[in-house]
Design a protein around this motif. Structure first.
Motif, PDB file in Angstrom:
ATOM      1  N   THR A   1       9.367  23.063  71.267  1.00 59.73           N
ATOM      2  CA  THR A   1       9.335  23.989  72.392  1.00 59.73           C
ATOM      3  C   THR A   1       8.450  23.412  73.479  1.00 59.73           C
TER       4      THR A   1
ATOM      5  N   SER B   1       8.364  30.166  67.426  1.00 61.49           N
ATOM      6  CA  SER B   1       9.707  30.424  67.938  1.00 61.49           C
ATOM      7  C   SER B   1      10.466  31.384  67.018  1.00 61.49           C
TER       8      SER B   1
ATOM      9  N   ILE C   1      14.106  27.688  70.788  1.00 65.73           N
ATOM     10  CA  ILE C   1      14.727  26.908  69.725  1.00 65.73           C
ATOM     11  C   ILE C   1      13.808  26.744  68.530  1.00 65.73           C
TER      12      ILE C   1
ATOM     13  N   ASP D   1       6.062  32.035  74.625  1.00 66.72           N
ATOM     14  CA  ASP D   1       6.085  31.108  73.507  1.00 66.72           C
ATOM     15  C   ASP D   1       5.569  29.785  74.034  1.00 66.72           C
TER      16      ASP D   1
HETATM   17 MG    MG Z   1       8.606  26.465  68.855  1.00 67.59          MG
END
Ligand code: MG
Ligand code: GDP
Length: 297
Positions: free
Chosen positions: A43, A22, A35, A62
């Protein structure tokens, strides 16, 4: 614009929880989208960020950290990671320079998917330089990585080289999205993520990761103020008590700091109402996971 020689494609960021996926995504995009937390597994959904420069466009995914677990949520996260890898042109695998090699299960899964993999050795700001070369050596023996790039997602060191390595693996093609579009996910998703991050931040270790946030309504008034109703779903009565706090103090704190961040993110004034609901064992139920939004977009 002359679009010859532009490269466009999808790349997913994979790696164990906490390796810095992230942080890297945020650095590349220059905005707080995904985040970041010290705790693993924050995440949950894949996040598409879009990176643009004169070389072309990279669609970034991500993914949740890859790991094995028994609960439905764990399985969901693992499946998401593998699914995200299936539809992309390349994978950037991250490892923490301090812990070295990526998990073997992850390498096996990626090898099966036959996507080219670039290894980013992250957090080199924490490593004594003489230890880097032996680590690169060890990694290159563990897997046929296309390239190995040492980086620090935190300081930005090496991230330009990483982006160059990514472009080398992308096919020629014109950008798919206008270049001012950072992400194609709905704003309400990010609002939910901001609230969840604030809960984890405010209650520290007292409430584990069995917390979800549903955005029940998201309404922009003609004067620009955005009204948001959010329900915080926890697994236990004791967690509900912690999140609400004495006389509602904790929930007010969470609401206030979440609102400030949401206002910054949406660049407008926000009225945020939060509710807390207990749902026993929601992390064990695939159907409930789906309803709470942990499913495909
Ligand atoms: Mg993450
Ligand atoms: P993810 O779970 O892979 O998405 O990891 P995060 O991006 O949430 O990062 C986990 C933790 O590692 C956070 O505390 C980050 O600040 C920290 N971190 C990420 N990249 C770096 C880095 O390059 N150097 C250092 N020292 N810390 C980092």
């Amino acid at each position: 614009m002359d679009t010859r020689n532009l490269h466009t494609g999808g790349i997913s960021l994979v790696g164990a929880p906490n390796v810095g996926k992230s942080t890297l995504l945020n650095r590349l995009l220059g905005q707080q989208l995904s985040i970041v937390s010290r705790k693993p597994q924050t995440t949950r959904n894949r996040i598409l960020g879009i990176y643009n420069d004169e070389r072309g466009q990279i669609l970034l995914f991500d993914t949740p950290g890859y790991f094995h677990g028994s609960k439905a949520l764990d399985r969901y996260l693992e499946e998401q990671t593998l699914k995200t890898c299936a539809g992309v042109d390349a994978v950037v695998m991250l490892v923490d320079a301090r812990s070295g090699l990526p998990p073997q299960a992850l390498l096996d899964a990626i090898e099966e998917s036959r996507v080219p993999v670039v290894l980013a050795i992250n957090k080199i700001d924490t490593l004594d330089k003489p230890r880097l070369l032996p680590l690169i050596d060890k990694c290159s023996q563990a897997f046929a990585f296309r390239e190995i790039v040492p980086i620090s997602a935190l300081t930005g060191e090496g991230t330009d080289e990483l982006v160059s390595a990514m472009f080398r693996l992308l096919p020629e093609g014109e950008p798919l999205y206008p270049d001012d579009q950072l992400s194609d996910l709905p704003e309400r998703f990010f609002v939910g993520e901001i609230i969840r991050e604030r809960i984890l931040h405010c209650v520290h270790d007292e409430v584990p990761h069995g917390v979800a946030v549903c955005i029940d309504s998201f309404h922009e008034r003609p004067d620009g103020l955005v009204e948001i109703d959010a329900t915080i779903v926890v697994e236990r009565d004791s967690h509900k008590r912690i999140v609400i706090g004495q006389g509602g103090k904790m929930l007010r704190l969470i609401g206030q700091s979440a609102r400030e961040r949401i206002e910054k993110f949406l660049d407008t004034r926000v009225f945020l109402k939060t509710f807390v609901r207990v749902e026993k064992n929601w992390t064990h139920s695939p159907a409930r996971l789906d309803e709470l939004g942990y499913s495909d977009f």
